[in-house]
Design an enzyme around this catalytic site. Structure first.
Site, PDB file in Angstrom:
ATOM      1  N   SER A   8       0.818  -1.210   0.000  1.00 49.97           N
ATOM      2  CA  SER A   8       0.000   0.000   0.000  1.00 49.97           C
ATOM      3  C   SER A   8       0.853   1.262   0.000  1.00 49.97           C
ATOM      4  CB  SER A   8      -0.927   0.012   1.217  1.00 49.97           C
ATOM      5  OG  SER A   8      -0.165  -0.011   2.413  1.00 49.97           O
ATOM      6  N   GLY A  40      -5.303  -0.866   5.745  1.00 53.35           N
ATOM      7  CA  GLY A  40      -5.848  -1.323   7.022  1.00 53.35           C
ATOM      8  C   GLY A  40      -7.217  -0.768   7.352  1.00 53.35           C
ATOM      9  N   CYS A  70       2.571  -7.213   1.764  1.00 53.13           N
ATOM     10  CA  CYS A  70       1.664  -6.499   2.664  1.00 53.13           C
ATOM     11  C   CYS A  70       0.875  -7.532   3.448  1.00 53.13           C
ATOM     12  CB  CYS A  70       0.735  -5.605   1.843  1.00 53.13           C
ATOM     13  SG  CYS A  70      -0.579  -4.822   2.794  1.00 53.13           S
ATOM     14  N   CYS A 180       3.353  -6.254   9.986  1.00 55.37           N
ATOM     15  CA  CYS A 180       3.070  -5.300   8.908  1.00 55.37           C
ATOM     16  C   CYS A 180       4.414  -4.923   8.318  1.00 55.37           C
ATOM     17  CB  CYS A 180       2.340  -4.069   9.439  1.00 55.37           C
ATOM     18  SG  CYS A 180       2.195  -2.726   8.228  1.00 55.37           S
ATOM     19  N   HIS A 182       5.480  -2.406   6.902  1.00 61.34           N
ATOM     20  CA  HIS A 182       5.940  -1.041   7.183  1.00 61.34           C
ATOM     21  C   HIS A 182       6.803  -0.983   8.441  1.00 61.34           C
ATOM     22  CE1 HIS A 182       2.862   0.172   4.299  1.00 61.34           C
ATOM     23  NE2 HIS A 182       3.278   1.425   4.377  1.00 61.34           N
TER      24      HIS A 182
END
EC number: 5.1.1.3
Length: 275
Positions: A8, A40, A70, A180, A182
């Site tokens: 994302s 999310g 992801c 996650c 990220h």
């Protein structure tokens, strides 16, 4: 061989960096689907529809495989993507199995987005491997989105991590699963608060290994020829694959994406794409 990697936003670059470091001969096309972020906060149906469109984009790019880098997209929509394409699809699942094996105190935290935290798949994995461990499933609605906006949001990211880490310390957590992609981008911030006694687990090595297994299974002759060519080249620079960065939002976030790529010299282009 060309591989598509998507997320994302910037999080999937943790996976891309691991793939490029281990297998630099692969050409990588990265899609940051910023225009649809944050994943999310989307419904399952929205994510499924979006991932099918992402799959069409990568098919047009002539990739040999797609890495869904992801966790949220994997648990919510990877089956829909697999049903829509014949390409090998590699997802990212929370690395709970190694976490339970490493935890000495049998106290594990899993940090995810709300969609992943509430997913049946995460709970299935935990039930499969936890045995007698205490498990704390924690989520943040904003952390991944704020990491995408780094460095302007640096203080907000630090505050969120401080709050989450203090909750973990209060529960005597000794192993943290970053569920996650990220979150490993700011792993050092967790380490500063949690200290050396807390093991932090992220999935990039496992995903990289699974990608190579799937490429070898699906394209045995091509992979064999590629690896033979790589091994016989005396000049290692000839084995350098390219990285292309694409964003569905435009060039607004390209500088941020570039800043998270470890091998910046491999970046050969940046594009705005419509999904």
């Amino acid at each position: 061989m060309k591989v598509g990697v998507m997320d994302s936003g910037a999080g999937g670059l943790t996976i891309l960096n691991a793939i490029h470091q281990k297998h630099p001969y692969l050409d990588l096309v990265y899609l940051a689907d910023d225009a649809f972020a944050p994943y999310g906060s989307k419904s399952i149906t929205q994510l499924q529809d979006r991932l099918v469109k992402v799959g069409r984009f990568f098919e047009n790019e002539k990739v040999c495989a797609i890495v869904v880098a992801c966790n949220t997209a994997t648990v919510a929509a990877i089956d829909a993507l697999r049903a829509s394409t014949s390409l090998p699809i590699i997802g990212v699942e929370p690395a709970v199995k190694p976490a339970f094996r490493l935890s000495k105190k049998r106290r594990v935290a899993v940090l995810a987005t709300p969609v992943t935290a509430e997913s049946p798949r995460l709970n299935q994995l935990i039930d499969l491997w936890k045995e007698d461990s205490h498990v704390s499933i924690m989520s943040s609605l904003t952390l991944a989105f704020d990491i995408d906006a780094w460095p302007e949001t640096e203080e907000k990211v630090k505050q969120t991590i401080e709050q989450l880490s203090q909750e973990m310390l209060a529960q005597n957590i000794d192993t943290l699963v970053l569920a996650c992609t990220h979150y490993p981008l700011v792993k050092h911030l967790f380490e500063q608060i949690l200290g050396d006694e807390c093991e932090i687990i992220e999935p990039s090595e496992g995903v990289t290994a699974q990608l190579i297994r799937r490429l070898t299974e699906s394209y045995p002759n091509d992979m064999s020829q590629l690896l033979d060519a790589v091994s016989t080249r005396q000049d290692s620079s000839q084995n350098q694959g390219s990285i292309e960065l694409c964003s569905s939002l435009g060039f607004k976030n390209m500088q941020r994406l570039n800043s998270w790529v470890v091998s910046s010299s491999a970046i050969k282009g940046c594009r705005h794409v419509l999904i």
